[in-house]
Write an enzyme that holds these catalytic residues in place. Structure first.
Site, PDB file in Angstrom:
ATOM      1  N   GLU A 154       0.873  -1.174   0.000  1.00 35.05           N
ATOM      2  CA  GLU A 154       0.000   0.000   0.000  1.00 35.05           C
ATOM      3  C   GLU A 154       0.902   1.214   0.000  1.00 35.05           C
ATOM      4  OE1 GLU A 154      -1.468   3.203   1.107  1.00 35.05           O
ATOM      5  OE2 GLU A 154      -2.065   2.321   3.013  1.00 35.05           O
ATOM      6  N   CYS A 193      -2.081   8.794   3.698  1.00 36.66           N
ATOM      7  CA  CYS A 193      -1.928   8.344   2.313  1.00 36.66           C
ATOM      8  C   CYS A 193      -3.191   8.602   1.505  1.00 36.66           C
ATOM      9  CB  CYS A 193      -1.557   6.868   2.272  1.00 36.66           C
ATOM     10  SG  CYS A 193      -2.746   5.787   3.108  1.00 36.66           S
TER      11      CYS A 193
END
Length: 492
Positions: A248, A284
């Site tokens: 990720e 993020c």
């Protein structure tokens, strides 16, 4: 050592493991204050942890799912019981406001409980009776998982890996970031204490430890959250032994504000502001660039600034009035400021947002006043790069197709959001290249742990959360029991 400083250790085979060297973690609100110390483990320490996990896997994989779930539920309760202490520690070492730290722990517990509630159903054998006989599709544990986690959401981005990995029958060696190692280590200690020695191990250290965790042949899977450039090195390190991976990575998430967005909807505008500046923009999946239909651009900017000025209160994370704390570290603050300065140097307008509650404290810590950047170009670094800090550019677009082109004009594709009338927004969302697109909300506000999360393009490989996030820690094992055990058309 001062009274309020803490020392954490590695965990290897169920025991705290002392390292010869320790590294201090400063308080980004008061950089002269040391919050605590984390070990700097060696490659030899890391190999020992991997070897222990590899040996433990032989027996742990044979444990019952009921036993694993029971152990995880005990850990969940202990984390709940210790949430106030852990949240305070996280705010001290990280800089995020206390409500934000508590929220991170809440999301972590939500996911761990979901995994416990669903793992038995997700991992049960699928048995198919058919014309050719019978086929059993099993979900087997993979082996030793190497988990490398970042500093921005250290607890949630560790438990997102720990819970499914251990519940599926794997063992793990986890390495937290040295920029926020303390609170997550407390959580890992709590979980590790509920499992047999060697199931969950933890080491800290520099890049050499990371290299060992990604190249050691006994590591079967790598679960990494962090930067795209680091991920490229990880993939190279893992290539020789063909490891499973869940990556990720970075995101430069676009928010598209359509012509039919209600700029007078104060709650929606507040959600958009929060999606830009929660955790000082260090998420993020935060909305990092905002595109607005040119027909409402000027009015939108005015209302946006008004909403931002109401919500943003910069100051001490432990002040109940504060919504935005300092940036986590000096290097990150300097990087974000360089992007803002570059945009200003090219003629963009920089608008400071919100209120600084304590000017003296602001100057002491790694604080940045949130800003909105107006008049930037699509190719400017402030738009192209992931800022990961409290600044956001707002750009106009001509029509829906133009907005889609601008949003997709990126190497990243983690999350995105579309704001406007629901049917219209969904239609636009279908054309966005992203792992997740949210409608009239964004970032953590639109996160649902019941559904898969991850990126496309250079924002990652694989999915976390949801049933897919559990299956990511398994190998599919097909057991065929055919009626006719010979190949067809074999000559006698």
């Amino acid at each position: 050592m001062a009274e309020n400083e803490i020392i954490i250790d590695a965990i290897i085979n169920g025991e705290k493991y002392k390292a010869e060297k320790q590294e201090a973690r400063e308080n980004p609100t008061h950089p002269n204050e040391i919050v605590g110390y984390a070990p700097v483990n060696t490659v030899e320490d890391t190999i020992k942890a991997i070897d222990v996990a590899h040996e433990t896997f032989i027996t742990w994989r044979e444990s019952s799912i009921d036993d694993r779930v029971e152990r995880m539920r005990r850990a969940i309760q202990k984390i709940k019981d210790n949430t106030p202490e852990i949240a305070k520690l996280l705010s001290r070492e990280h800089g995020k406001a206390l409500y934000d730290s508590e929220g991170e722990i809440g999301v972590s517990l939500m996911w761990m409980e979901y995994a416990c509630d669903n793992v038995k159903e997700v991992l049960k054998n699928e048995v198919q009776e058919h014309d050719n006989g019978k086929t059993i599709i099993a979900k087997d544990a993979i082996g030793v998982v190497s988990a490398i986690t970042p500093w921005n959401y250290p607890i949630s981005l560790s438990t997102i890996k720990i819970a499914p990995a251990l519940l599926a029958g794997n063992t793990m060696v986890l390495k937290p970031s040295p920029l926020a190692p303390l609170a997550v280590s407390r959580v890992v200690e709590i979980i590790a204490d509920e499992f047999p020695p060697g199931v969950l191990n933890m080491v800290h250290g520099e890049a050499d430890v990371g290299v060992e965790l990604t190249s050691n042949p006994k590591i079967a899977k790598i679960a990494f959250t962090g930067g795209t450039e680091t991920a490229k090195h990880i993939m190279k390190a893992a290539a020789d032994t063909i490891k499973h991976m869940t990556l990720e990575l970075g995101g430069n998430d676009a928010a598209i504000v359509l012509s039919d967005f209600d700029i007078n909807d104060a709650r929606a505008m507040r959600r958009l502001v929060i999606s830009n500046f929660l955790t000082a923009g260090q998420i993020c999946m935060i909305a990092k660039r905002v595109y607005v239909d040119q027909s409402i651009y000027d009015q939108f900017v005015e209302k946006y600034i008004e909403a931002a000025n109401k919500w943003i209160k910069v100051g001490d994370p432990f002040d109940d009035n504060v919504t935005v704390g300092p940036v986590n570290n000096q290097k990150q603050a300097e990087y974000v400021q360089s992007l803002v300065d570059d945009a200003a140097g090219k003629g963009a307008k920089i608008v400071k947002l919100g209120t600084i509650l304590d000017q003296e404290l602001f100057e002491e810590g790694y604080f940045m006043q949130p800003t909105v950047v107006l008049g930037a170009d699509q190719n400017d670094p402030i738009v192209v790069e992931e800022q990961f800090g409290p600044t956001v550019p707002i750009l106009p677009f001509e029509n829906d197709q133009h907005a889609i082109e601008l949003a997709n004009d990126s190497i990243f594709g983690l999350t995105s959001s579309v704001w406007g009338k629901e049917e219209h927004a969904i239609d636009v969302a279908k054309h966005i290249q992203a792992g997740t697109t949210m409608i009239n909300t964004a970032a953590v506000q639109g996160l649902d742990v019941r559904f898969p999360f991850g990126g496309v393009k250079q924002s990652g490989i694989g999915r976390e959360y949801g049933k897919e996030g559990i299956l990511a820690y398994t190998d599919t094992h097909v057991i065929n029991v055919p009626k006719n055990r010979d190949l067809p058309y074999i000559p006698e």
